[in-house]
Write an enzyme that holds these catalytic residues in place. Sequence first.
Site, PDB file in Angstrom:
ATOM      1  N   ASP A  46      38.342  51.375  39.210  1.00  0.00           N
ATOM      2  CA  ASP A  46      38.877  50.019  39.267  1.00  0.00           C
ATOM      3  C   ASP A  46      38.421  49.366  40.558  1.00  0.00           C
ATOM      4  O   ASP A  46      38.221  50.056  41.569  1.00  0.00           O
ATOM      5  CB  ASP A  46      40.415  50.025  39.210  1.00  0.00           C
ATOM      6  CG  ASP A  46      40.992  48.747  38.632  1.00  0.00           C
ATOM      7  OD1 ASP A  46      40.774  47.679  39.226  1.00  0.00           O
ATOM      8  OD2 ASP A  46      41.668  48.810  37.591  1.00  0.00           O
ATOM      9  N   THR A  50      42.150  42.673  39.311  1.00  0.00           N
ATOM     10  CA  THR A  50      43.409  42.321  38.631  1.00  0.00           C
ATOM     11  C   THR A  50      44.387  43.490  38.616  1.00  0.00           C
ATOM     12  O   THR A  50      45.569  43.291  38.361  1.00  0.00           O
ATOM     13  CB  THR A  50      43.144  41.862  37.179  1.00  0.00           C
ATOM     14  OG1 THR A  50      42.446  42.893  36.473  1.00  0.00           O
ATOM     15  CG2 THR A  50      42.311  40.586  37.156  1.00  0.00           C
ATOM     16  N   TYR A 166      36.597  34.183  26.375  1.00  0.00           N
ATOM     17  CA  TYR A 166      37.105  35.554  26.356  1.00  0.00           C
ATOM     18  C   TYR A 166      36.902  36.179  24.983  1.00  0.00           C
ATOM     19  O   TYR A 166      36.409  37.313  24.859  1.00  0.00           O
ATOM     20  CB  TYR A 166      38.589  35.583  26.727  1.00  0.00           C
ATOM     21  CG  TYR A 166      39.249  36.915  26.445  1.00  0.00           C
ATOM     22  CD1 TYR A 166      38.988  38.009  27.266  1.00  0.00           C
ATOM     23  CD2 TYR A 166      40.107  37.085  25.367  1.00  0.00           C
ATOM     24  CE1 TYR A 166      39.568  39.249  27.012  1.00  0.00           C
ATOM     25  CE2 TYR A 166      40.692  38.309  25.105  1.00  0.00           C
ATOM     26  CZ  TYR A 166      40.421  39.390  25.922  1.00  0.00           C
ATOM     27  OH  TYR A 166      40.986  40.605  25.661  1.00  0.00           O
TER      28      TYR A 166
END
Length: 346
Positions: A46, A50, A166
């Site tokens: 990661d 976010t 998206y």
Amino acid sequence: MTLYDAACDGLARSPKRFLVTGAAGFIGSNLVEALLRLGQSVVGLDNFATGHRHNVEMALADCGDASAQDRLTFVNADIRDADACLEACKDIEVVLHHAAIGSVPYSLADPLTSHICNVDGFLNMLLAAKQTDVRRFVYASSSAVYGDDENLPKLEESIGRPLSPYALTKVINEQYADLFARIQGMDVVGLRYFNVFGKRQDPNGPYAAVIPRWIAALLRGKPIEIYGDGETTRDWCYVENVVQMNILASTTPDSDALNAVYNVGAGSRTTLNELYEMIVASLRAQMPLDDPGPPAYCAFREGDIRDSLADISRARILLGYEAKFDLAMGLEDSIGWYCAHMRGGD
């Protein structure tokens, strides 16, 4: 014994080495926790764009295994970095790819960044998995791919035109996955998540999902806003159902179940108005709550699908999936978690 029970038992008896991208996010950290609880070795990747470091820390603490720390390797890296993807995939048997910018409004505001992260990053991971001989690649898609298709329930073989950048990135991901399965011979499984909710889902920020945002607002005594008339429907899927599907997709020995996409939902739909009443009732059952009054109604959001309902028969037939948690059960668990972790207005 269900197929899911058998899959968990098989993993516990014969552990694998997993890579979870987006491991510090909501779904990713729940996957890390579940895998560690089953005795697996996990590499978590990661970049904290976010996700949150405390999600990984809580996953370790909540898995209830003192040896988990030794079986988790965390990599602070970005899937837009092809070399980092290649390094992370070394000696990995199964990839669970969940790193993405998962917001329709964000993608409308910044389609370029959404595309680079969700499409270029996805392709980097596919290439890395192929080059390192990863045995299986399971990835997060979305019900957003159904776009303007008005048919209910949603069937995997019938999608409409995307309503947001998206949604388009997820359509492209599915096409790349299908191409790599056919041409490169990879074992790939796509999971079209409907509206997933549960513990560790971030309630803060302009792109927070509905359920955690509303729970946080009610705990803080703040007003609730509903986009549209409140009659928009969603198939709300508790995160434990998502964990089940990832494990089933990771372990199925059935070749007919591979190189396909699956709806991941509860198989039922609820309006936003009904959801609001259920959240208020569940909160009141667990703690004192002042009357929040009626919600405020705002304009419909651009890019939102009006109605959504998953047909989960393909997942049930080919993978043995059963939505063990319905909306009410998931809300009870989720609200208990938020009540325990948001005292004092955190």
